[in-house]
Design a protein around this motif. Structure first.
Motif, short mmCIF file in Angstrom:
data_model
loop_
_atom_site.label_atom_id
_atom_site.label_comp_id
_atom_site.label_asym_id
_atom_site.label_seq_id
_atom_site.Cartn_x
_atom_site.Cartn_y
_atom_site.Cartn_z
N ALA A 110 37.53 -4.04 -18.86
CA ALA A 110 37.15 -2.77 -19.50
C ALA A 110 36.52 -1.82 -18.49
O ALA A 110 36.72 -0.61 -18.54
CB ALA A 110 36.19 -3.04 -20.65
N ARG A 111 35.73 -2.39 -17.54
CA ARG A 111 35.05 -1.52 -16.56
C ARG A 111 36.01 -1.01 -15.48
O ARG A 111 35.90 0.13 -15.04
CB ARG A 111 33.89 -2.27 -15.91
N ARG A 112 36.95 -1.89 -15.10
CA ARG A 112 37.88 -1.51 -14.02
C ARG A 112 38.64 -0.24 -14.39
O ARG A 112 38.89 0.63 -13.59
CB ARG A 112 38.87 -2.66 -13.78
N HIS A 113 39.02 -0.15 -15.69
CA HIS A 113 39.85 0.99 -16.11
C HIS A 113 39.06 2.02 -16.89
O HIS A 113 39.64 2.79 -17.65
CB HIS A 113 40.99 0.47 -16.99
N ALA A 114 37.72 2.00 -16.75
CA ALA A 114 36.87 2.77 -17.67
C ALA A 114 37.31 4.22 -17.87
O ALA A 114 37.24 4.73 -18.98
CB ALA A 114 35.43 2.72 -17.21
N GLY A 115 37.79 4.89 -16.79
CA GLY A 115 38.14 6.30 -16.94
C GLY A 115 39.55 6.52 -17.46
O GLY A 115 39.99 7.66 -17.64
N ASP A 116 40.28 5.47 -17.69
CA ASP A 116 41.72 5.60 -17.94
C ASP A 116 42.09 4.84 -19.22
O ASP A 116 42.34 3.63 -19.20
CB ASP A 116 42.43 5.01 -16.71
N ALA A 117 42.09 5.57 -20.36
CA ALA A 117 42.32 4.89 -21.65
C ALA A 117 43.67 4.17 -21.71
O ALA A 117 43.72 3.00 -22.13
CB ALA A 117 42.17 5.89 -22.79
N PRO A 118 44.79 4.81 -21.29
CA PRO A 118 46.07 4.08 -21.39
C PRO A 118 46.05 2.77 -20.59
O PRO A 118 46.57 1.75 -21.06
CB PRO A 118 47.09 5.07 -20.81
N ALA A 119 45.42 2.80 -19.40
CA ALA A 119 45.38 1.57 -18.58
C ALA A 119 44.51 0.51 -19.26
O ALA A 119 44.84 -0.69 -19.26
CB ALA A 119 44.86 1.88 -17.18
N THR A 120 43.38 0.94 -19.87
CA THR A 120 42.51 -0.01 -20.57
C THR A 120 43.29 -0.64 -21.71
O THR A 120 43.26 -1.87 -21.92
CB THR A 120 41.27 0.71 -21.16
N VAL A 121 43.98 0.20 -22.48
CA VAL A 121 44.72 -0.31 -23.64
C VAL A 121 45.81 -1.28 -23.18
O VAL A 121 45.99 -2.36 -23.75
CB VAL A 121 45.32 0.87 -24.45
N LYS A 122 46.51 -0.90 -22.12
CA LYS A 122 47.58 -1.78 -21.63
C LYS A 122 47.01 -3.14 -21.24
O LYS A 122 47.54 -4.18 -21.61
CB LYS A 122 48.24 -1.12 -20.41
N ALA A 123 45.89 -3.12 -20.53
CA ALA A 123 45.32 -4.38 -20.05
C ALA A 123 44.74 -5.20 -21.20
O ALA A 123 44.99 -6.40 -21.30
CB ALA A 123 44.23 -4.10 -19.00
N LEU A 124 43.97 -4.56 -22.08
CA LEU A 124 43.27 -5.35 -23.11
C LEU A 124 44.18 -5.70 -24.29
O LEU A 124 44.01 -6.76 -24.90
CB LEU A 124 42.01 -4.62 -23.59
N LEU A 125 45.13 -4.81 -24.63
CA LEU A 125 46.07 -5.18 -25.70
C LEU A 125 47.11 -6.18 -25.19
O LEU A 125 47.78 -6.84 -25.98
CB LEU A 125 46.82 -3.97 -26.24
N GLY A 126 47.21 -6.26 -23.89
CA GLY A 126 48.20 -7.18 -23.30
C GLY A 126 47.76 -8.65 -23.36
O GLY A 126 48.52 -9.54 -23.00
N ILE A 127 46.55 -8.92 -23.85
CA ILE A 127 46.08 -10.31 -23.90
C ILE A 127 46.71 -10.99 -25.11
O ILE A 127 46.32 -10.76 -26.27
CB ILE A 127 44.53 -10.36 -23.97
N ALA A 128 47.72 -11.79 -24.85
CA ALA A 128 48.55 -12.34 -25.94
C ALA A 128 47.77 -13.28 -26.85
O ALA A 128 48.08 -13.39 -28.03
CB ALA A 128 49.76 -13.05 -25.35
N THR A 129 46.73 -13.95 -26.30
CA THR A 129 45.98 -14.87 -27.17
C THR A 129 45.20 -14.09 -28.23
O THR A 129 44.80 -14.67 -29.23
CB THR A 129 44.98 -15.72 -26.34
N ILE A 130 44.99 -12.81 -28.01
CA ILE A 130 44.30 -12.01 -29.04
C ILE A 130 45.30 -11.28 -29.92
O ILE A 130 45.23 -11.34 -31.14
CB ILE A 130 43.32 -10.99 -28.41
N TRP A 131 46.27 -10.61 -29.29
CA TRP A 131 47.12 -9.68 -30.04
C TRP A 131 48.53 -10.19 -30.29
O TRP A 131 49.31 -9.55 -30.98
CB TRP A 131 47.18 -8.32 -29.31
N GLY A 132 48.88 -11.33 -29.70
CA GLY A 132 50.24 -11.83 -29.85
C GLY A 132 51.19 -11.12 -28.88
O GLY A 132 50.76 -10.33 -28.04
#
Ligand code: CS2
Length: 471
Positions: free
Chosen positions: A414-436
């Protein structure tokens, strides 16, 4: 205060002024445990243990508990020092009442007294096992412990057993059965066969809001009882236990129903409504409250914008996919429960283990809504609030830690991409154990999450919420 709650102080307790105090009216010492409970937390002690206490009050001595803490010794030892007794303060609209619960006859720690747990599982007096080991507890260690117990039970010819998972997992009974059966098969096919015939794993839904005890709560208990109680708890009046009719002893269905447990053929409609509406809203408020600096759930719903959000989240994004009858009344009852000021239910407590809880709570509703062309904007806002939460600092610049097995990774991402919402979403929504696998690829989901994360970053969570509620 020198004296504490225990068998010798029980009868002479002062009791709170003008508030009823219930206490065990049955002989505790005479009973052997009939239930082994794994996961001796606050929730179990204010829920199933109180149901079993009610049965014992009616003279049915088969429901006394061996309360097993999985690792931590503190509570099990504090309970033992009080002869298993503890008080529960029940706060409802009608007022406050107290119960000293007597159903926990013995306690131990699985990591320290494993042999005692295995022996109890093999005892002919034991008829039930109940579990509240949390989402992260369903792993190989749990399977090994239970299967050791089942093997000893088989060798002792101690008969059939009901094994009831009471954790907030979809299909909890079946998941536990699968875990145990897979483990047993890898050891001994005949044992797995014995378990098929002798171990009954009902699905169940359990519900009661039971915040972790605080020093203030313990002080209130000491004031009310006139003796100290290091194991005291507070909870709400409401409770629900819906359990599938799948018991080693069929007559248990009527026994449980006699004290208010709902015994049904299919738990899923109740389980899903509870997980997605109650727990789903809880997790959303936990993230929002933490980011806004609101300490408790009742502080959250006291904010009109958050209350409207939770109402709309349930009504528009969650309820359309549910089969529980009368979800509107269930929603209204939930909002009233969330507002209970006596609970002081900490948002940070609920946010603990977010990355293991969220998968049970939000993605199934997102998937159902996308499949039927329904709305997902409130769920998207909740997901964006979780991403903002993962930064570990609130909007008043106060830092907090993520109590989550994946906390370090989530915070770093979350901190690495703090200024960049699309990058944050890509990284955090990409966690398959959470979102499939599917949701992160579906733009109908990723686009609103990105939009709301951008708005939260640009104007703050509160103003972004106003925009959402007007949208
Ligand atoms: C909460 C639950 O901490 C949490 O994750 O959502 O403990 C909730 O209070 C219970 O499931 C209510 O039955």
């Amino acid at each position: 205060m020198s004296e504490c709650l225990n068998s010798s102080t029980l009868q002479s307790l002062r009791g709170p002024a003008n508030q009823p105090l219930g206490r065990p009216g049955y002989p505790r010492a005479a009973n052997l445990p009939g239930v082994v409970h794994l996961g001796l937390g606050a929730f179990h002690r204010a829920h199933q243990a109180m149901v079993f206490d009610a049965l014992m009050q009616r003279g049915d001595g088969r429901w006394g508990l061996l309360g097993v803490a999985m690792k931590s010794t503190r509570l099990a030892d504090a309970m033992a020092a009080q002869d298993g007794l503890y008080s529960v303060q029940i706060n409802s609209r009608e007022g406050c009442s107290w119960v000293v619960v007597g159903s926990v006859l013995q306690t131990c720690v699985a990591a320290r007294e494993r042999h005692q747990v295995v022996a109890a599982l093999a005892s002919p007096a034991t008829r039930w096992v109940t579990l509240t080991v949390t989402e992260k507890g369903y792993g190989p260690e749990l399977a090994a412990l239970l299967v050791d117990g089942f093997a000893a039970r088989r060798a002792a010819q101690a008969g059939a057993l009901t094994v009831a998972s009471c954790d907030n997992l979809n299909d909890n009974g079946r998941k536990l059965q699968q875990l145990c059966t897979d483990h047993a098969r890898s050891r001994d096919a005949a044992l797995a066969g014995w378990m098929d015939a002798h171990c009954f794993f009902p699905n169940s839904m359990v519900d009661r809001i039971v915040p972790a005890a605080t020093p203030e709560r313990l002080q209130e208990a000491a004031d009310a009882l006139g003796v100290s109680d290091q194991c005291a708890l507070g909870t709400e009046g409401y409770w629900e236990w819906v359990i599938e009719n799948r018991f080693a002893e069929p007559a248990d269905a009527d026994v449980l129903a006699s004290v208010g447990v709902k015994v049904v053929t299919d738990v899923h409609p109740f389980e899903q409504a509870k997980l997605y509406m109650l727990n789903g809203s809880h997790s959303a408020m936990a993230c929002m409250g933490a980011v806004l600096g609101l300490p408790t759930v009742s502080d959250c719903v006291a904010q009109p914008q958050i209350r409207s959000f939770v109402h709309a989240l349930m009504t528009q994004d969650i309820m359309p996919g549910l089969a529980r009858p009368d979800t509107a009344a269930y929603r209204d009852a939930l909002l009233a429960r969330f507002a209970n000021p006596a609970l002081k239910h900490s948002v940070h407590q609920i946010a603990t283990d977010n990355s293991l809880k969220i998968p049970q709570r939000w993605p199934p509703s997102v998937a159902a809504q996308l499949a039927s062309g329904g709305k997902v904007k409130h769920l998207a806002f909740a997901a964006a609030a979780w991403m903002r939460y993962c930064r570990g600092v609130d909007e008043h610049a106060q830092a907090y830690s993520l109590k989550d097995p994946n906390g370090e990774m989530l915070q770093a991402t979350a901190r690495r991409h703090a200024g960049d919402a699309p990058a944050t979403v890509k990284a955090l929504l990409g966690i398959a154990t959470i979102w499939g696998e599917e949701l992160p690829r579906d733009e109908r989901w990723t686009a609103p999450v990105t939009h709301w994360l951008q708005r939260i970053k640009a104007v703050g969570l509160g103003p972004a919420l106003v925009e959402l509620n007007l949208d």
